[in-house]
Scaffold this active site. Structure first.
Site, short mmCIF file in Angstrom:
data_model
loop_
_atom_site.label_atom_id
_atom_site.label_comp_id
_atom_site.label_asym_id
_atom_site.label_seq_id
_atom_site.Cartn_x
_atom_site.Cartn_y
_atom_site.Cartn_z
N GLU A 239 4.03 -1.37 9.92
CA GLU A 239 4.63 -0.93 8.66
C GLU A 239 4.02 0.38 8.16
O GLU A 239 3.82 0.59 6.97
CB GLU A 239 4.47 -2.00 7.57
CG GLU A 239 4.99 -3.35 7.95
CD GLU A 239 4.93 -4.37 6.83
OE1 GLU A 239 4.63 -3.99 5.68
OE2 GLU A 239 5.20 -5.56 7.06
N ASN B 35 1.14 -10.95 10.67
CA ASN B 35 1.25 -9.57 10.23
C ASN B 35 0.51 -9.38 8.91
O ASN B 35 0.72 -10.15 7.96
CB ASN B 35 2.75 -9.25 10.04
CG ASN B 35 3.02 -7.81 9.66
OD1 ASN B 35 2.32 -6.91 10.10
ND2 ASN B 35 4.02 -7.60 8.83
N HIS C 217 -0.37 0.37 5.75
CA HIS C 217 0.05 1.03 4.50
C HIS C 217 -1.18 1.76 3.96
O HIS C 217 -2.14 1.13 3.51
CB HIS C 217 0.53 0.01 3.46
CG HIS C 217 1.80 -0.70 3.81
ND1 HIS C 217 3.02 -0.07 3.83
CD2 HIS C 217 2.03 -1.99 4.15
CE1 HIS C 217 3.96 -0.93 4.17
NE2 HIS C 217 3.39 -2.11 4.37
N ASP D 89 3.00 3.68 6.53
CA ASP D 89 3.43 4.77 5.66
C ASP D 89 2.15 5.37 5.08
O ASP D 89 1.12 4.71 4.99
CB ASP D 89 4.43 4.34 4.56
CG ASP D 89 4.09 3.03 3.86
OD1 ASP D 89 5.04 2.32 3.46
OD2 ASP D 89 2.89 2.72 3.70
N GLU E 155 0.10 -11.81 5.51
CA GLU E 155 -0.76 -11.63 4.34
C GLU E 155 -1.36 -12.94 3.84
O GLU E 155 -1.33 -13.24 2.64
CB GLU E 155 0.04 -10.89 3.26
CG GLU E 155 0.63 -9.59 3.81
CD GLU E 155 1.55 -8.85 2.87
OE1 GLU E 155 1.57 -9.14 1.66
OE2 GLU E 155 2.26 -7.95 3.33
#
Ligand code: G3I
Length: 351
Positions: A261, A195, A231, A263, A154
């Site tokens: 990751e 990432n 996400h 979701d 990030e």
């Protein structure tokens, strides 16, 4: 799809069916492996130690684990020079007992930093020494046991420009290259990854991440992969075709990719239509990964809705994962498993 003859596939499937205990053959991890990727999730280590059903579900369905918080700076170095690997050691031991690969998360990030660090008013040289020691200590400890590391996360803003972070302010813009070099020095065989979220498909942030990692490669910085966090919600997911194209352009740089990751948060209470749409999104993003040979793994950020980070951070939202609050499979699980079974039957991993 990975190339293979149907005859070989049938032989492989038959061998697999006899080699594994009944019921395990159709797990996500086994189907994913024969399709040529790993299927993973983030692990809540406190739950791992206290919830036996959760531990059994992890062992049955996943062959790649990422510590959700156990290796973050504030957890693993709560005071300067005092390291606490209790949680991380427990996860690595569990992973090794269940033939799972471990992804170390995360060496350089702008969150979950301890007060002694953020309020220490360190000089650039002091901060470089602290970060170098942190990376060297963690990566050396798990050399040969943690196969890959999220070295940095990030660091790119929504506009595609480098984000100003605690580390960029304190050390300068070369902190990322330094972090990757230090991680490589500590474990030359570890797979090193950048990432990020919000840059999985097309757009300014995706282009910014591409530019960042291309520049690292040009300067011979040891980076091996880019993690696409994924996400998302039902109405803000990237187009799967854009994700596939992004993975392909990163592959053209020689970089592997992972969905790291995923979701899909839903407005609670989730209805059948929401769960069906959620299943479609998981399937589409998995399909994108399976379509790109250098996409190596697909991970969700948590295994069951009960341990998801979403409700705490997005009040009124949740039900984001493949298993529900009680650990039962949801439509998204079956959708993903059907796709993996189809991929496994047409192209088992030749290893
Ligand atoms: O462990 C402490 C506990 O001792 C304390 O009592 C409690 C109340 O303050 O906090 C606990 O720490 C919390 C930690 O999760 C463990 O539960 C932190 O406050 C909380 O901020 C932390 O949230 C994590 C979040 O990153 C931090 O930004 C989430 O669990 C975690 O799922 C989330 O994961 C990130 C990835 O690392 C990077 N990508 C985005 C993803 C979602 O934000």
């Amino acid at each position: 799809m990975r190339p293979c003859t149907l005859a070989t596939a049938a032989l492989f499937a038959a061998a697999l069916a006899t080699a594994l205990p009944a019921g395990a053959v159709d797990s996500l991890r086994n189907l994913a492996q024969s399709a040529g990727i790993r299927f993973g999730t983030a692990v809540n280590v406190e739950a791992l130690n206290t919830d036996a059903a959760y531990a059994r579900l992890l062992a049955r369905e996943f062959n790649l684990v990422t510590p959700e918080n156990a290796l973050k700076f504030s957890v693993v170095q709560p005071e300067r020079g005092r390291f606490d690997f209790t949680q991380a050691d427990a996860l690595v031991a569990f992973a090794e007992a269940h033939r799972m690969q471990v992804n170390g998360h995360v060496l350089v990030w702008d969150q979950q930093l301890p007060d002694w660090l953020t309020q220490g008013h360190f000089s650039p040289d002091e901060l470089k020494a602290i970060l170098h020691e942190h990376i060297r200590t963690l990566v050396t400890r798990y050399r040969g046991r943690v196969a890959s590391w999220d070295v940095a996360a990030e660091a790119v803003g929504e506009d595609g420009k480098p984000r100003e972070t605690f580390w960029s302010r304190g050390i300068g813009p070369d902190y990322l290259a330094l972090a990757f070099r230090w991680a490589h020095e500590a474990d030359p065989r570890a797979r090193l990854r950048y990432n990020d979220y919000g840059g999985e498909g097309a757009g300014a942030k995706s282009d910014g991440i591409y530019t960042l990692v291309a520049d690292l490669r040009v300067h011979r910085v040891p980076i091996d992969a880019v993690g696409l966090q994924m996400h998302v919600g039902l109405n803000d997911a990237p187009r799967p075709e854009d994700v596939r194209l992004n993975m392909k352009r990163l592959a053209a740089l020689g970089l592997e990719t992972d969905v790291t990751e995923m979701d899909v948060m839903l407005q609670l209470p989730a209805d059948r239509a929401d769960l069906k749409a959620q299943a479609g999104l998981y399937r589409a993003m998995l399909q994108a990964c399976l379509a790109v040979p250098l996409c190596r793994s697909f991970s969700t950020w948590g295994a069951t809705d009960h341990y998801s980070w979403i409700p705490e951070f997005f009040p009124g939202r949740g039900a984001a994962l493949l298993f529900d609050m009680d650990g039962h499979p949801k439509p998204a699980y079956y959708s993903v498993r059907r796709l993996l079974r189809r991929a496994a039957e047409s192209s088992p991993a030749i290893e």
